[in-house]
Design a protein around this motif. Sequence first.
Motif, PDB file in Angstrom:
ATOM      1  N   ASP A   1      -3.263   0.308   3.470  1.00 49.86           N
ATOM      2  CA  ASP A   1      -4.287   0.356   2.237  1.00 49.86           C
ATOM      3  C   ASP A   1      -4.437  -0.902   1.858  1.00 49.86           C
ATOM      4  OD1 ASP A   1      -5.013   0.618  -0.266  1.00 49.86           O
ATOM      5  OD2 ASP A   1      -3.442   1.823  -1.055  1.00 49.86           O
ATOM      6  N   PRO A   2      -5.966  -1.281   1.827  1.00 50.91           N
ATOM      7  CA  PRO A   2      -6.416  -2.541   1.623  1.00 50.91           C
ATOM      8  C   PRO A   2      -6.171  -3.168   0.419  1.00 50.91           C
ATOM      9  CG  PRO A   2      -8.316  -1.207   1.798  1.00 50.91           C
ATOM     10  CD  PRO A   2      -7.136  -0.250   2.143  1.00 50.91           C
ATOM     11  N   ASP A   3      -5.871  -2.264  -0.631  1.00 53.69           N
ATOM     12  CA  ASP A   3      -5.339  -2.494  -2.159  1.00 53.69           C
ATOM     13  C   ASP A   3      -3.837  -2.557  -2.260  1.00 53.69           C
ATOM     14  OD1 ASP A   3      -8.200  -2.252  -3.014  1.00 53.69           O
ATOM     15  OD2 ASP A   3      -7.917   0.080  -2.593  1.00 53.69           O
ATOM     16  N   ASN A   4      -3.028  -2.624  -1.200  1.00 53.05           N
ATOM     17  CA  ASN A   4      -1.771  -2.720  -1.314  1.00 53.05           C
ATOM     18  C   ASN A   4      -1.258  -4.181  -0.841  1.00 53.05           C
ATOM     19  OD1 ASN A   4       1.067  -2.646  -0.931  1.00 53.05           O
ATOM     20  ND2 ASN A   4       1.138  -0.311  -0.618  1.00 53.05           N
ATOM     21  N   GLU A   5      -1.083  -4.995  -1.656  1.00 51.52           N
ATOM     22  CA  GLU A   5      -0.753  -6.442  -0.984  1.00 51.52           C
ATOM     23  C   GLU A   5       0.376  -6.366  -0.087  1.00 51.52           C
ATOM     24  OE1 GLU A   5      -0.316 -10.933  -2.690  1.00 51.52           O
ATOM     25  OE2 GLU A   5      -0.220  -9.495  -4.190  1.00 51.52           O
ATOM     26  N   ALA A   6       1.506  -5.756  -0.558  1.00 56.19           N
ATOM     27  CA  ALA A   6       2.530  -5.740   0.166  1.00 56.19           C
ATOM     28  C   ALA A   6       2.381  -5.029   1.706  1.00 56.19           C
ATOM     29  CB  ALA A   6       3.558  -4.993  -0.408  1.00 56.19           C
ATOM     30  N   ALA A   7       1.574  -4.167   1.752  1.00 55.07           N
ATOM     31  CA  ALA A   7       1.403  -3.418   2.918  1.00 55.07           C
ATOM     32  C   ALA A   7       0.364  -4.370   3.722  1.00 55.07           C
ATOM     33  CB  ALA A   7       0.466  -2.151   2.733  1.00 55.07           C
ATOM     34  N   VAL A   8      -0.527  -5.123   3.135  1.00 53.02           N
ATOM     35  CA  VAL A   8      -1.064  -6.086   4.039  1.00 53.02           C
ATOM     36  C   VAL A   8      -0.287  -7.061   4.452  1.00 53.02           C
ATOM     37  CG1 VAL A   8      -3.209  -7.681   3.905  1.00 53.02           C
ATOM     38  CG2 VAL A   8      -3.483  -5.523   2.566  1.00 53.02           C
ATOM     39  N   LEU A   9       0.534  -7.599   3.640  1.00 54.47           N
ATOM     40  CA  LEU A   9       1.372  -8.518   4.082  1.00 54.47           C
ATOM     41  C   LEU A   9       2.440  -8.166   5.222  1.00 54.47           C
ATOM     42  CD1 LEU A   9       2.160 -10.504   0.896  1.00 54.47           C
ATOM     43  CD2 LEU A   9       0.507 -11.264   2.532  1.00 54.47           C
ATOM     44  N   ALA A  10       2.661  -6.914   5.223  1.00 52.97           N
ATOM     45  CA  ALA A  10       3.418  -6.351   6.237  1.00 52.97           C
ATOM     46  C   ALA A  10       2.683  -6.297   7.462  1.00 52.97           C
ATOM     47  CB  ALA A  10       3.792  -5.035   5.787  1.00 52.97           C
ATOM     48  N   LEU A  11       1.586  -5.731   7.451  1.00 51.46           N
ATOM     49  CA  LEU A  11       0.654  -5.852   8.622  1.00 51.46           C
ATOM     50  C   LEU A  11       0.351  -7.381   9.308  1.00 51.46           C
ATOM     51  CD1 LEU A  11      -2.787  -3.778   9.298  1.00 51.46           C
ATOM     52  CD2 LEU A  11      -2.673  -6.670   9.508  1.00 51.46           C
ATOM     53  N   LEU A  12       0.012  -8.368   8.504  1.00 46.20           N
ATOM     54  CA  LEU A  12       0.078  -9.691   8.723  1.00 46.20           C
ATOM     55  C   LEU A  12       1.170 -10.241   9.585  1.00 46.20           C
ATOM     56  CD1 LEU A  12      -2.204 -11.056   5.772  1.00 46.20           C
ATOM     57  CD2 LEU A  12      -2.969 -10.542   8.098  1.00 46.20           C
ATOM     58  N   ALA A  13       2.399  -9.739   8.754  1.00 54.96           N
ATOM     59  CA  ALA A  13       3.709 -10.086   9.519  1.00 54.96           C
ATOM     60  C   ALA A  13       3.947  -9.510  11.069  1.00 54.96           C
ATOM     61  CB  ALA A  13       4.834  -9.771   8.618  1.00 54.96           C
ATOM     62  N   ILE A  14       3.381  -8.224  11.084  1.00 53.61           N
ATOM     63  CA  ILE A  14       3.613  -7.757  12.352  1.00 53.61           C
ATOM     64  C   ILE A  14       2.711  -8.635  13.452  1.00 53.61           C
ATOM     65  CG2 ILE A  14       2.800  -5.781  13.681  1.00 53.61           C
ATOM     66  CD1 ILE A  14       3.781  -3.991  11.175  1.00 53.61           C
ATOM     67  N   LYS A  15       1.473  -8.686  12.931  1.00 58.55           N
ATOM     68  CA  LYS A  15       0.517  -9.386  13.951  1.00 58.55           C
ATOM     69  C   LYS A  15       0.795 -10.899  14.220  1.00 58.55           C
ATOM     70  CE  LYS A  15      -3.843  -9.159  14.447  1.00 58.55           C
ATOM     71  NZ  LYS A  15      -4.624  -8.634  15.410  1.00 58.55           N
ATOM     72  N   GLN A  16       1.506 -11.767  13.098  1.00 60.22           N
ATOM     73  CA  GLN A  16       1.892 -13.012  12.954  1.00 60.22           C
ATOM     74  C   GLN A  16       0.475 -13.711  12.965  1.00 60.22           C
ATOM     75  OE1 GLN A  16       4.151 -14.026  16.596  1.00 60.22           O
ATOM     76  NE2 GLN A  16       5.566 -12.332  16.082  1.00 60.22           N
TER      77      GLN A  16
END
Length: 184
Positions: free
Chosen positions: A30-45
Amino acid sequence: MSLYQAVIDALNAGGVIAYPTEAVYGLGCDPDNEAAVLALLAIKQRPVEKGLILVAANYSQLLPYVDDNAIPLEKRYQIFSSWPGHVSWVLPASQAAPKWITGQFDSIAVRVSAHPVVQQLCLTYGKPLVSTSANLSGQPAITDKDELEHSLGAMLAAIVPGALGGATQPSQIRHALTGDIVRS
């Protein structure tokens, strides 16, 4: 419960999903969920400053994130005639576009996908998804479902089934105002 409902529930809960796109598996949330986006970025590094692409079923889903009035009339035909399709466009971002999506930029990369799974996901969810290749930053994009499950599966809330499209490369990214190719 339908397969898509389980995926929608995962997105609503802030989960990161993987799904097939035209060329590679994508990671989304969800692009509006900051925590979800940060989790995605953490997975991708991947650093948040680089920004992310949003993928949608139609342009109207992207309007909350794009400053539509800042797109010159003479550029609109080239942009809209490429969709649905395999081209992402860097457009002026709206004031409401989250900084965790735009990164260090005042623009936002968006695309309207022609892939039936992406179309169905975005239509069912009712809005765009973050779309970035399923891989660690700097590594090749994943095109094999077994590799996806083995390398990233434990970190994902769901993997959406479906075949990849026929494209051989991730979407081209073009800057709408300059016409420059950002990624070929």
